[in-house]
Design a protein around this motif. Structure first.
Motif, mmCIF file in Angstrom:
data_model
loop_
_atom_site.group_PDB
_atom_site.id
_atom_site.type_symbol
_atom_site.label_atom_id
_atom_site.label_comp_id
_atom_site.label_asym_id
_atom_site.label_seq_id
_atom_site.Cartn_x
_atom_site.Cartn_y
_atom_site.Cartn_z
ATOM 1 N N HIS A 213 -1.748 5.711 4.125
ATOM 2 C CA HIS A 213 -1.379 5.390 5.500
ATOM 3 C C HIS A 213 -0.398 4.215 5.501
ATOM 4 O O HIS A 213 -0.590 3.225 4.798
ATOM 5 C CB HIS A 213 -2.624 4.997 6.306
ATOM 6 C CG HIS A 213 -2.377 4.931 7.785
ATOM 7 N ND1 HIS A 213 -2.627 5.982 8.635
ATOM 8 C CD2 HIS A 213 -1.900 3.932 8.567
ATOM 9 C CE1 HIS A 213 -2.318 5.629 9.871
ATOM 10 N NE2 HIS A 213 -1.872 4.391 9.851
ATOM 11 N N GLY A 214 0.659 4.343 6.300
ATOM 12 C CA GLY A 214 1.622 3.246 6.354
ATOM 13 C C GLY A 214 2.808 3.551 7.239
ATOM 14 O O GLY A 214 2.818 4.543 7.980
ATOM 15 N N TRP A 215 3.811 2.679 7.158
ATOM 16 C CA TRP A 215 4.982 2.782 8.018
ATOM 17 C C TRP A 215 6.229 2.543 7.170
ATOM 18 O O TRP A 215 6.442 1.426 6.662
ATOM 19 C CB TRP A 215 4.895 1.741 9.133
ATOM 20 C CG TRP A 215 3.670 1.929 9.972
ATOM 21 C CD1 TRP A 215 3.566 2.644 11.131
ATOM 22 C CD2 TRP A 215 2.354 1.405 9.724
ATOM 23 N NE1 TRP A 215 2.279 2.597 11.610
ATOM 24 C CE2 TRP A 215 1.508 1.849 10.762
ATOM 25 C CE3 TRP A 215 1.810 0.615 8.713
ATOM 26 C CZ2 TRP A 215 0.164 1.528 10.818
ATOM 27 C CZ3 TRP A 215 0.470 0.301 8.761
ATOM 28 C CH2 TRP A 215 -0.342 0.750 9.819
ATOM 29 N N PRO A 216 7.075 3.566 6.996
ATOM 30 C CA PRO A 216 8.259 3.447 6.132
ATOM 31 C C PRO A 216 9.176 2.282 6.486
ATOM 32 O O PRO A 216 9.722 1.625 5.588
ATOM 33 C CB PRO A 216 8.966 4.798 6.330
ATOM 34 C CG PRO A 216 7.847 5.744 6.677
ATOM 35 C CD PRO A 216 6.899 4.936 7.497
ATOM 36 N N ASP A 217 9.350 2.001 7.779
ATOM 37 C CA ASP A 217 10.255 0.913 8.142
ATOM 38 C C ASP A 217 9.722 -0.439 7.668
ATOM 39 O O ASP A 217 10.489 -1.337 7.291
ATOM 40 C CB ASP A 217 10.490 0.889 9.659
ATOM 41 C CG ASP A 217 9.213 0.644 10.443
ATOM 42 O OD1 ASP A 217 8.156 1.188 10.059
ATOM 43 O OD2 ASP A 217 9.263 -0.090 11.446
ATOM 44 N N MET A 218 8.401 -0.596 7.660
ATOM 45 C CA MET A 218 7.810 -1.844 7.177
ATOM 46 C C MET A 218 7.923 -1.965 5.656
ATOM 47 O O MET A 218 7.927 -3.077 5.112
ATOM 48 C CB MET A 218 6.349 -1.948 7.615
ATOM 49 C CG MET A 218 6.170 -2.157 9.113
ATOM 50 S SD MET A 218 4.436 -2.405 9.580
ATOM 51 C CE MET A 218 4.096 -4.007 8.814
ATOM 52 N N ILE A 219 8.025 -0.821 4.998
ATOM 53 C CA ILE A 219 8.200 -0.844 3.538
ATOM 54 C C ILE A 219 9.639 -1.196 3.186
ATOM 55 O O ILE A 219 9.895 -2.177 2.471
ATOM 56 C CB ILE A 219 7.840 0.526 2.919
ATOM 57 C CG1 ILE A 219 6.379 0.888 3.177
ATOM 58 C CG2 ILE A 219 8.141 0.520 1.414
ATOM 59 C CD1 ILE A 219 6.027 2.320 2.800
ATOM 60 N N TYR A 220 10.576 -0.394 3.696
ATOM 61 C CA TYR A 220 11.955 -0.461 3.221
ATOM 62 C C TYR A 220 12.847 -1.438 3.989
ATOM 63 O O TYR A 220 13.874 -1.862 3.473
ATOM 64 C CB TYR A 220 12.557 0.940 3.238
ATOM 65 C CG TYR A 220 11.794 1.906 2.352
ATOM 66 C CD1 TYR A 220 11.849 1.790 0.974
ATOM 67 C CD2 TYR A 220 10.985 2.908 2.909
ATOM 68 C CE1 TYR A 220 11.134 2.653 0.159
ATOM 69 C CE2 TYR A 220 10.260 3.777 2.094
ATOM 70 C CZ TYR A 220 10.344 3.638 0.721
ATOM 71 O OH TYR A 220 9.627 4.500 -0.098
ATOM 72 N N GLU A 221 12.446 -1.794 5.198
ATOM 73 C CA GLU A 221 13.251 -2.735 5.970
ATOM 74 C C GLU A 221 12.620 -4.133 5.995
ATOM 75 O O GLU A 221 13.276 -5.123 5.692
ATOM 76 C CB GLU A 221 13.440 -2.215 7.399
ATOM 77 C CG GLU A 221 14.234 -0.907 7.468
ATOM 78 C CD GLU A 221 14.298 -0.343 8.879
ATOM 79 O OE1 GLU A 221 14.088 -1.111 9.833
ATOM 80 O OE2 GLU A 221 14.532 0.865 9.014
ATOM 81 N N LYS A 222 11.343 -4.194 6.335
ATOM 82 C CA LYS A 222 10.682 -5.495 6.440
ATOM 83 C C LYS A 222 10.089 -5.980 5.127
ATOM 84 O O LYS A 222 9.755 -7.157 4.983
ATOM 85 C CB LYS A 222 9.594 -5.446 7.519
ATOM 86 C CG LYS A 222 10.149 -5.152 8.909
ATOM 87 C CD LYS A 222 9.035 -5.133 9.951
ATOM 88 C CE LYS A 222 9.605 -4.847 11.345
ATOM 89 N NZ LYS A 222 8.543 -4.809 12.384
#
Length: 436
Positions: A213-222
């Motif tokens: 479970h997660g959020w791609p934008d938080m991985i690759y951007e933030k």
């Protein structure tokens, strides 16, 4: 000290001949269902396992009493269950084992083993062991309803890999112990299944080997260390996963460069404030730094609550109760009494009726991150006994879904007491009130 037991692996000629005869008959029958293929190197057994097997096939054909005498990977003295000895050609080894145990092939495409566990010693918090027992019961209930295997570990498979690192050597060992299982699902001890009917959409992950479970934008951007939650994940039982676990675990406390690993993670991730290397930060780091090798085979899920943060999901339980009761009052088939063993058929009906109900649906998993039920030292941001009251509510909410098959329920989610369930509960919306 543990001692290895040995036994004579050669049966007498009578039993050997008998087992060969039985195995031959079973093999001929099962091969009608088998599609043999040496597919993609990291695809697990997706091309090997048939898709047209009925539930009846699974229960009738599985032979747990016969282990053919042919040599398998289990007979290799060089193979170990520990992380310090890499395994090669695991996909081929699994296929060979299944070829020799063909009754396990039907249904293997989605066969799942649930893993969970807790520390070896008793809990310091007075209610801790009771809460762990109840959270384990919840996982056993979910596994039983859906036909999954389950294993609870209360020992460290690597004494140096404690706390959140302990699951990695356990998952690795479980893959070897269960070659019949395509998926391993790790669920933290403080996570509770709160939708007992929901089935993980494994078909969605047919081109992936790891689901979190997660959020791609938080991985690759933030570049956030909380971009995923490593407390619940699914991992395919394949060679890719064996190699990934070796790499993931390499930044753990058993590594002499553990302190340096923490520094690397802290310099890479924008919001990591503590110096230690941890499993979750390492997972985000690997997604960032080796996306082609690891990240492309991972599915970052956020369309349902594979991980539902308890502060957010607890409020949704009340909304879900209202929605489900409203639907049941309109749908007689969903109110019908039935045996627990056929519950999945009613789960399918619920899926058809619910459709896209968005946030009103039951959260699949409610995860009490930060509550620490064993130590009792919950996050300072939580007030008083919010954690324990919340866990009681979530556990009873889930238990009501289970107890219904036994004719009982918790009228009050704040209490462990149960009462007999009225017939045709919650009643037809067209019936005058008081007749149910």
């Amino acid at each position: 000290m543990y001692k290895t037991k040995t036994h004579n692996s050669r049966p007498t000629s009578f039993y050997r001949d008998k087992s060969w005869f039985i195995a031959g008959l079973v093999t001929v029958f099962v091969l009608f269902f088998v599609i043999w293929s040496f597919g993609e190197p990291f695809s697990g057994l997706s091309n090997f396992i048939p898709t047209d097997c009925s539930p009846a096939d699974k229960s009738i054909l599985v032979d747990r009493e016969n282990d053919p005498p042919e040599t398998t990977f289990y007979d290799d003295p060089e193979l170990t269950y520990t992380l310090d000895n890499p395994i090669k050609d695991w996909d081929a080894k699994r296929k060979e084992w299944l070829r020799l145990h063909p009754t396990f092939i039907p249904g293997a495409r989605n066969r799942t083993l649930i893993l969970t566990g807790s520390q070896p010693s008793p809990c310091k918090f007075p209610a801790g062991d009771h809460l762990l027992l109840r959270t384990f019961k919840n996982k056993v209930d979910y596994a039983r309803i859906h036909g999954h295997g389950i294993f609870y570990a209360n020992s460290l498979f690597n004494p140096k890999m404690k706390s959140y690192w302990a699951k990695i050597p356990l998952v690795r060992a479980a893959m070897l112990a269960h070659p019949e299982s395509e998926w391993i699902m790790w669920v933290d001890s403080d996570a509770i299944f709160t939708d007992m009917d929901f089935k993980v959409p494994l078909e969605r992950y047919k081109h992936h080997n790891f689901v979190v479970h997660g959020w791609p934008d938080m991985i690759y951007e933030k570049r956030s260390w909380v971009a995923v939650n490593a407390g619940i994940f699914l991992i395919r039982n394949c060679q890719w996963s064996m190699e990934f676990l070796d790499v993931w675990g390499r930044m753990g406390p058993q590594n002499p460069d553990y302190e340096k690993s923490g520094q690397i993670l802290r310099s890479t991730l924008s919001d990591k404030m503590f110096p230690e290397s941890d499993d979750q930060s390492t997972l985000v780091y690997l997604l960032l730094k080796e996306k082609k090798k690891w990240g492309d085979m991972m599915y970052v899920e956020n369309e349902y609550y594979l991980h539902g943060y308890w502060v957010e999901t607890l409020a949704k339980l009340d909304n879900a109760s209202v929605l489900y009761e409203k639907i049941e009052k309109k749908t007689a088939n969903l109110r019908r009494r039935h045996a627990e063993v056929v519950r999945e058929s009613y789960g399918k009906m619920w899926e058809e009726v619910l459709g896209d109900s968005g946030g009103s649906r039951r959260p699949f998993i409610t995860h009490f991150t930060g509550c620490q039920p064993c130590s009792g030292k919950s996050n300072e941001a939580y007030k008083g006994d919010d954690c324990w009251v919340g866990m009681e509510k979530a556990l009873n909410f889930a238990d009501n879904q289970v107890l219904r098959s036994f004719g009982f329920w918790h009228p009050d989610l704040r209490s462990g007491s149960i009462s007999p369930l009225p017939f045709d509960f919650p009643g037809d919306e067209n019936e005058p009130e008081g007749l149910v």
